[in-house]
Write a protein that holds these residues in place. Structure first.
Motif, mmCIF file in Angstrom:
data_model
loop_
_atom_site.group_PDB
_atom_site.id
_atom_site.type_symbol
_atom_site.label_atom_id
_atom_site.label_comp_id
_atom_site.label_asym_id
_atom_site.label_seq_id
_atom_site.Cartn_x
_atom_site.Cartn_y
_atom_site.Cartn_z
ATOM 1 N N UNK A 65 0.200 -2.955 -0.118
ATOM 2 C CA UNK A 65 -0.724 -3.198 -1.238
ATOM 3 C C UNK A 65 -2.073 -2.543 -0.960
ATOM 4 N N UNK A 66 -2.517 -2.634 0.308
ATOM 5 C CA UNK A 66 -3.796 -2.023 0.666
ATOM 6 C C UNK A 66 -3.742 -0.510 0.461
ATOM 7 N N UNK A 67 -2.588 0.096 0.781
ATOM 8 C CA UNK A 67 -2.428 1.533 0.544
ATOM 9 C C UNK A 67 -2.535 1.861 -0.941
ATOM 10 N N UNK A 68 -1.920 0.997 -1.759
ATOM 11 C CA UNK A 68 -2.005 1.226 -3.213
ATOM 12 C C UNK A 68 -3.446 1.087 -3.695
ATOM 13 N N UNK A 69 -4.124 0.025 -3.245
ATOM 14 C CA UNK A 69 -5.515 -0.161 -3.631
ATOM 15 C C UNK A 69 -6.378 1.011 -3.179
ATOM 16 N N UNK A 70 -6.068 1.508 -1.985
ATOM 17 C CA UNK A 70 -6.849 2.622 -1.457
ATOM 18 C C UNK A 70 -6.660 3.871 -2.326
ATOM 19 N N UNK B 104 -9.161 7.467 -6.279
ATOM 20 C CA UNK B 104 -9.142 8.175 -7.565
ATOM 21 C C UNK B 104 -10.366 7.868 -8.412
ATOM 22 N N UNK B 105 -10.956 6.679 -8.176
ATOM 23 C CA UNK B 105 -12.093 6.272 -9.011
ATOM 24 C C UNK B 105 -13.433 6.744 -8.477
ATOM 25 N N UNK B 106 -13.504 7.192 -7.237
ATOM 26 C CA UNK B 106 -14.774 7.615 -6.640
ATOM 27 C C UNK B 106 -14.956 9.122 -6.782
ATOM 28 N N UNK C 278 -8.991 6.024 6.701
ATOM 29 C CA UNK C 278 -8.507 4.733 6.250
ATOM 30 C C UNK C 278 -6.978 4.742 6.117
ATOM 31 N N UNK C 279 -6.432 5.810 5.527
ATOM 32 C CA UNK C 279 -4.981 5.929 5.411
ATOM 33 C C UNK C 279 -4.307 5.977 6.791
ATOM 34 N N UNK C 280 -4.948 6.686 7.724
ATOM 35 C CA UNK C 280 -4.393 6.774 9.085
ATOM 36 C C UNK C 280 -4.347 5.401 9.749
ATOM 37 N N UNK C 281 -5.430 4.612 9.562
ATOM 38 C CA UNK C 281 -5.469 3.268 10.133
ATOM 39 C C UNK C 281 -4.363 2.385 9.545
ATOM 40 N N UNK C 282 -4.188 2.485 8.218
ATOM 41 C CA UNK C 282 -3.152 1.677 7.579
ATOM 42 C C UNK C 282 -1.747 2.104 8.027
ATOM 43 N N UNK C 283 -1.541 3.426 8.158
ATOM 44 C CA UNK C 283 -0.232 3.912 8.621
ATOM 45 C C UNK C 283 0.049 3.462 10.047
ATOM 46 N N UNK C 284 -0.963 3.506 10.901
ATOM 47 C CA UNK C 284 -0.794 3.073 12.291
ATOM 48 C C UNK C 284 -0.481 1.580 12.358
#
Length: 375
Positions: free
Chosen positions: A173-178, A183-185, A198-204
């Motif tokens: 869910x955090x990946x989806x929110x990210x 996309x909004x920034x 951030x994506x790397x941290x979530x994947x790890x």
């Protein structure tokens, strides 16, 4: 010696030398010459003993003196006969006592042999009971260890699987929110770098949760949770599970290589086979001192599955190798090992109609081959 009931001859009572001596003495006493004849020649008088005539005494003497000499000779024969009878009685009594002693001695020897055989049987029974007790202790130890591992795995599975599920779901869910937030920034270099990290941290984190889940799954396989006692076994899967557990115990730094061939499934006890592979791998791990690797291979050879676990460790001398499978025998420090690993492994393979072979050279390493019949 003659029996005292037999009739005596003259030579039985007096030897020829004594007869000659007696005739000589009679001659000196009477001043006449004496002779012994076997038959009556008309001038001899009979010598009697127990109403039997033993000979004829001849002497040139008046009748009265001649008869006195005969009576003296018979008196000597009488006492000689009494001596012979007494000697015979003594001989017979001694012989009877000797025979009785021989019989008693034979009885004592038979009794001694009987008790010796009984002692040997008792010793064998005691040794057999000691072996049974040791085996029972070994089985109890192994059973208790498997139960402890099973309970541990069940507890881990129950306590960890649920939060791991939450974490994995939350990470997705955090990946989806990210993605939505990215996309909004506004697009910029700094923002792109931030979202990449951030994506790397979530994947790890997601990879870590999968690793934890895999360890829990391996523990469940190792302890046979969710499986029947006797089932079709994928030997390669059990080897892989045991290897992952050993690597997890060594913080993933164990130099271990796998070369697994295609194997058919065999019927057996998955938890016990996993335990056997783990025990051998654990020994191989502890034998590595200054570098070296552990190589694990599986293959089908001569209608049997073979699992080869080879290490480049310290190896063993012949005297230690000869005792490697003895229960409670260990070369490790007190408290560092129970001495049951290889013994339990051998019993597990025997329970599957298999065998364990070990080759080792001091300073060069050890190779353990576990064979399980295909049929």
């Amino acid at each position: 010696m003659r029996n005292y009931e037999d009739d005596f001859a003259l030579d039985d009572l007096l030897s020829p030398a004594h007869q000659a001596r007696l005739l000589e003495l009679l001659g000196k006493l009477s001043g006449a010459s004496f002779a012994l004849n076997a038959h009556d020649d008309g001038a001899s008088r009979p010598l009697e003993f127990n109403l039997d005539t033993l000979g004829w005494l001849k002497a040139e003497l008046p009748a009265e003196q001649h008869q006195a000499a005969v009576r003296l000779y018979e008196l000597v024969l009488f006492y000689a006969g009494k001596y012979r009878l007494a000697a015979n009685l003594h001989h017979d009594a001694t012989e009877a006592s000797y025979l009785e002693l021989q019989q008693k001695h034979a009885a004592v020897q038979a009794s001694e042999e009987k008790y010796k055989q009984l002692a040997q049987r008792l010793t064998q029974q005691v040794e057999e009971q000691v072996r049974v007790i040791k085996k029972a202790q070994q089985e109890l130890y192994e059973s208790a260890r498997l139960r402890a591992v099973g309970q541990l795995a069940a507890g881990i599975a129950h306590e960890i699987n649920t939060p791991i599920g939450f974490i994995g779901s939350n990470l997705r869910v955090a990946n989806d929110y990210l993605d939505e937030l990215e996309a909004s920034l506004p697009d910029s270099h700094e923002t792109a770098m931030l979202f990449e990290d951030f994506h790397a941290l979530l994947d790890e984190s997601s990879s870590g949760t999968k690793r934890i889940a895999r360890i829990v799954s391996d523990l469940k396989t190792f302890s046979n949770i969710d499986q029947a006692d006797f089932a079709a076994c994928d030997i390669n899967a059990l080897i892989t599970t045991a290897c992952r557990l050993i690597q997890a115990e060594q913080n993933q730094v164990l130099p271990l290589s796998l070369r697994l061939g295609e194997l058919p499934e065999v019927a057996g006890y998955p938890a016990k086979l996993s335990q056997a592979f783990y025990n051998v791998l654990d020994n191989a791990t502890k034998s590595l001192e200054a570098g070296g690797q552990i190589r694990v291979a599986s293959r089908v050879q001569d209608n049997a599955l073979e699992v080869l676990i080879e290490d480049e460790g310290c190896g063993m001398p012949d005297d230690i190798l000869a005792r490697a499978f003895e229960p409670f025998f260990t070369t490790r420090d007190v408290g560092a090992g129970s001495g049951l690993g290889l013994s339990v492994t051998r019993d597990i393979l025997v329970a599957h109609r298999g065998e364990v072979r070990m080759e080792s050279r001091l300073g060069e390493g050890t190779c353990v081959t576990l064979r399980i019949p295909v049929n």
